[in-house]
Design an enzyme around this catalytic site. Structure first.
Site, mmCIF file in Angstrom:
data_model
loop_
_atom_site.group_PDB
_atom_site.id
_atom_site.type_symbol
_atom_site.label_atom_id
_atom_site.label_comp_id
_atom_site.label_asym_id
_atom_site.label_seq_id
_atom_site.Cartn_x
_atom_site.Cartn_y
_atom_site.Cartn_z
ATOM 1 N N LYS A 180 0.857 -1.194 0.000
ATOM 2 C CA LYS A 180 0.000 0.000 0.000
ATOM 3 C C LYS A 180 0.889 1.238 0.000
ATOM 4 O O LYS A 180 1.436 1.640 1.017
ATOM 5 C CB LYS A 180 -0.914 0.043 1.234
ATOM 6 C CG LYS A 180 -2.034 1.041 1.010
ATOM 7 C CD LYS A 180 -2.356 1.922 2.179
ATOM 8 C CE LYS A 180 -1.568 3.101 2.509
ATOM 9 N NZ LYS A 180 -1.748 4.333 1.747
ATOM 10 N N GLU A 217 9.302 16.707 14.109
ATOM 11 C CA GLU A 217 9.683 16.690 12.697
ATOM 12 C C GLU A 217 8.730 17.576 11.900
ATOM 13 O O GLU A 217 7.552 17.245 11.755
ATOM 14 C CB GLU A 217 9.596 15.236 12.216
ATOM 15 C CG GLU A 217 10.278 14.963 10.926
ATOM 16 C CD GLU A 217 9.994 13.553 10.438
ATOM 17 O OE1 GLU A 217 8.887 13.048 10.648
ATOM 18 O OE2 GLU A 217 10.895 12.974 9.816
ATOM 19 N N CYS A 249 13.648 11.849 5.537
ATOM 20 C CA CYS A 249 13.622 11.391 6.939
ATOM 21 C C CYS A 249 14.938 11.691 7.646
ATOM 22 O O CYS A 249 14.963 11.947 8.847
ATOM 23 C CB CYS A 249 13.311 9.910 7.004
ATOM 24 S SG CYS A 249 14.401 8.919 5.983
HETATM 25 P P1 NAP Z 1 2.522 8.801 7.181
HETATM 26 O O1 NAP Z 1 1.479 9.832 7.136
HETATM 27 O O2 NAP Z 1 2.830 8.157 8.469
HETATM 28 O O3 NAP Z 1 2.081 7.714 6.094
HETATM 29 C C1 NAP Z 1 2.901 6.626 5.716
HETATM 30 C C2 NAP Z 1 2.028 5.555 5.091
HETATM 31 O O4 NAP Z 1 1.149 5.027 6.096
HETATM 32 C C3 NAP Z 1 1.121 6.077 3.985
HETATM 33 O O5 NAP Z 1 0.975 5.084 3.000
HETATM 34 C C4 NAP Z 1 -0.177 6.294 4.732
HETATM 35 O O6 NAP Z 1 -1.302 6.310 3.945
HETATM 36 C C5 NAP Z 1 -0.178 5.094 5.649
HETATM 37 N N1 NAP Z 1 -1.063 5.194 6.816
HETATM 38 C C6 NAP Z 1 -1.619 6.300 7.367
HETATM 39 N N2 NAP Z 1 -2.359 5.952 8.457
HETATM 40 C C7 NAP Z 1 -2.262 4.622 8.578
HETATM 41 C C8 NAP Z 1 -2.787 3.672 9.509
HETATM 42 N N3 NAP Z 1 -3.568 4.034 10.536
HETATM 43 N N4 NAP Z 1 -2.493 2.376 9.342
HETATM 44 C C9 NAP Z 1 -1.707 1.968 8.337
HETATM 45 N N5 NAP Z 1 -1.171 2.815 7.420
HETATM 46 C C10 NAP Z 1 -1.446 4.129 7.541
HETATM 47 O O7 NAP Z 1 3.893 9.349 6.624
HETATM 48 P P2 NAP Z 1 4.112 10.236 5.336
HETATM 49 O O8 NAP Z 1 3.641 11.603 5.650
HETATM 50 O O9 NAP Z 1 3.561 9.524 4.151
HETATM 51 O O10 NAP Z 1 5.697 10.181 5.215
HETATM 52 C C11 NAP Z 1 6.544 11.045 5.889
HETATM 53 C C12 NAP Z 1 7.133 10.361 7.094
HETATM 54 O O11 NAP Z 1 7.846 9.203 6.694
HETATM 55 C C13 NAP Z 1 8.139 11.237 7.804
HETATM 56 O O12 NAP Z 1 7.916 11.162 9.181
HETATM 57 C C14 NAP Z 1 9.476 10.601 7.442
HETATM 58 O O13 NAP Z 1 10.482 10.847 8.386
HETATM 59 C C15 NAP Z 1 9.098 9.173 7.347
HETATM 60 N N6 NAP Z 1 10.084 8.443 6.548
HETATM 61 C C16 NAP Z 1 10.993 7.653 7.178
HETATM 62 C C17 NAP Z 1 11.960 6.983 6.444
HETATM 63 C C18 NAP Z 1 13.001 6.126 7.118
HETATM 64 O O14 NAP Z 1 13.769 5.493 6.413
HETATM 65 N N7 NAP Z 1 13.061 6.067 8.432
HETATM 66 C C19 NAP Z 1 11.987 7.127 5.059
HETATM 67 C C20 NAP Z 1 11.048 7.930 4.445
HETATM 68 C C21 NAP Z 1 10.096 8.585 5.202
HETATM 69 P P3 NAP Z 1 -1.790 7.623 3.172
HETATM 70 O O15 NAP Z 1 -1.573 7.229 1.768
HETATM 71 O O16 NAP Z 1 -3.198 7.815 3.521
HETATM 72 O O17 NAP Z 1 -0.940 8.757 3.616
#
Ligand code: NAP
Length: 489
Positions: free
Chosen positions: A174, A384, A283
């Site tokens: 997903k 963040e 990130c």
């Molecule tokens: P996010 O809002 O947490 O969403 C990540 C994924 O989870 C998306 O596909 C999202 O769907 C889905 N999601 C949302 N709520 C969920 C739930 N309750 N259950 C299961 N899945 C759910 O993060 P983002 O805004 O897309 O990405 C930015 C974040 O990713 C930042 O905090 C960044 O630091 C982190 N990141 C970390 C790394 C690493 O290597 N550590 C790498 C890249 C990014 P939707 O499609 O609806 O949003």
């Protein structure tokens, strides 16, 4: 062609859901894609479960799985231009950055192809009894839910899909609801490479309606999630009742520590890339600049001058050096962090207001912003913002630098700049982060593990550990000469 990929077939959403994908650089419609509902998620999980329990893939020899990964790497290379363009349209990032990302995706598949090919028959355990064959083998972990974010859509997907396939698992992917296109293209390439039906399934849609059910489903054995900390906590809680394996790659609030004896010109240059690359939507962004007192004024002046010169623009504008934020909501969030920082006493040195260039009016642009004289208790320092916002703190000595750097719930990455090798290594060893750079920022290689300490995550991607995430360990004990023990005789 419909965009959900379930049990080897392209299918439209059963409930007729669709979503418009718009380019964040100018709001143009990229495409309308199918949006999965509960019945699609159910079908995808069922397909992955059947493919794992009854299909050939988990029992396919590692050499054949490795060969498929190599074929996929070749196909991605063949389609690299289309993939990069698609990634830029969905994310708004510069085309050249998407091209780097796709090259990294190819390297990722090749890395896991090589690791998979090197898989052996397990570790023989010497029990001291020649009539016992005891060995520890690694087996595929089962059905996986792979949930990915929007900032590096295909790259974060590759970090999961390549090892998941190498290990012999089956999965439901997903991607972020905002950036689905390269995941769709990847599924086409997996099918073209000959992956059996049901091994790779793709559902598109929102986290709440599509992601959450995957994390709760008892037929899913493992959830590998990359995203924000708050969502990561929800994923972990949802996985708890069925005790799934959970791999979490979460956020970071990464310190970039500059000592007065650093090569200043180089450190300034890297400090800019560290935080403003991809408008801070990274990130491992170096969003917290820690500068030694005596260097502070000169260093921050140079960073501010550099930040002011960064030109914003769309993915295909050759003069642009960074692009828009992903959405209106995200820009609102970044703005709110900057406002809070100023209200809490930070000094705004540059940026801090939406650009007034009419050419950028239809995109979600926000300029590189520097907040000086920050303190660890400010929300813009602690949390963040995931935008182009650099906070600056001062330190006196090594101990204070380490204390400030580690004063965060996160532990993803960090950097130390110093001309004193001993000091740089001492500080690096005291940083509680999964990746630490000395006199550098941002590079990674697929051969080395990536992941976070503390609340930046659980587990590791890439490296050998990235494959092990998708494997279970089994101890096989074979009694070669069984006879009655007579214990109860
Ligand atoms: P996010 O809002 O947490 O969403 C990540 C994924 O989870 C998306 O596909 C999202 O769907 C889905 N999601 C949302 N709520 C969920 C739930 N309750 N259950 C299961 N899945 C759910 O993060 P983002 O805004 O897309 O990405 C930015 C974040 O990713 C930042 O905090 C960044 O630091 C982190 N990141 C970390 C790394 C690493 O290597 N550590 C790498 C890249 C990014 P939707 O499609 O609806 O949003």
């Amino acid at each position: 062609m419909p965009e959900l990929f379930i049990d080897g077939a392209w299918t439209a959403a059963r409930d007729g859901g669709v979503r418009e994908i718009r380019c964040p650089a100018d709001g143009t419609l990229v495409a309308t894609v199918d949006e999965a509902g509960a019945r699609d998620v159910e079908a995808a999980v069922l397909a992955a479960r059947n493919a794992f329990d009854r299909g050939p893939w988990p029992r396919t020899p590692a050499a054949e799985r490795a060969a498929l990964l190599s074929r996929v790497a070749g196909l991605i290379e063949r389609e690299k231009d289309a993939l990069a363009r698609s990634e830029s349209l969905d994310t708004g990032k510069r085309l050249v950055e998407s091209e780097y990302d796709i090259a990294d995706v190819v390297r990722c598949f090749r890395h896991f192809a090589a690791l998979t090919a090197a898989e052996d028959g397990g570790r023989v355990v010497d029990t001291g009894d020649p009539e016992i064959d005891s060995r520890v083998v690694r087996e595929p972990a089962g059905v996986c839910a792979l949930i990915t974010p929007w900032n590096y859509p295909l790259l974060q997907t590759a970090w999961k899909v390549a090892p998941a396939l190498g290990a012999g698992t089956t999965f439901v992917l997903k991607p972020s609801e905002l950036t689905p296109h390269t995941a769709i293209l990847l599924m086409r390439l997996l099918a073209e490479a000959g992956l059996p039906a049901g091994v790779a399934n793709l559902v598109l849609g929102a986290g709440v309606s599509v992601g959450a059910p995957l994390t709760e489903d008892p037929r899913v054995d493992l959830v590998s999630f990359t995203g924000g900390l708050a969502t990561g906590r929800r994923v972990m809680a949802a996985a708890a009742p069925t005790v799934k394996k959970v791999a979490l790659e979460l956020g970071g609030k990464n310190p970039n520590i500059v000592f007065a004896d650093a090569d200043v010109e180089t450190a300034v240059d890297y400090a800019l890339t560290a935080v403003f690359l991809h408008s801070g939507q990274v990130c491992s962004a170096g969003a917290r600049l820690l500068v030694q007192d005596e260097l502070h004024d000169r260093f921050v002046d140079a960073v501010v001058a550099g930040a002011r010169a960064i030109r914003l623009g769309g993915p295909f504008d050759p003069a642009a050096r960074t692009g828009p934020l992903i959405s209106a909501a995200h820009r609102d969030k970044v703005e709110a962090y900057v406002a809070a920082g100023i209200a809490e006493g930070a000094v705004l040195r540059c940026g801090g207001a939406r650009p007034d260039d009419p050419a950028l009016a239809d995109g979600f642009y926000y300029p590189p912003t520097v907040l000086d004289e920050c303190t660890p208790d400010m929300s813009v320092v602690e949390e963040e913002s995931f935008g182009p916002v650099l906070t600056v703190e001062r330190f006196r000595d090594e101990d204070e630098a380490v204390t400030l750097a580690n004063d965060t719930v996160y532990g993803l990455a960090g950097a130390v700049w110093s001309g004193d090798v001993g000091r740089a290594r001492r500080v690096a060893s005291r940083l509680r982060a999964g990746t630490v750079w000395i006199n550098d920022f941002h590079p990674y290689v697929p051969q080395a593990e990536w992941g976070g300490m503390k609340q930046s995550g659980i587990g590791r991607e890439l490296g050998p550990a990235g494959l092990a995430e998708y494997q279970e360990t089994k101890h096989l004990w074979h009694n070669l000469a069984p006879r009655p023990q007579g214990w109860f005789a």
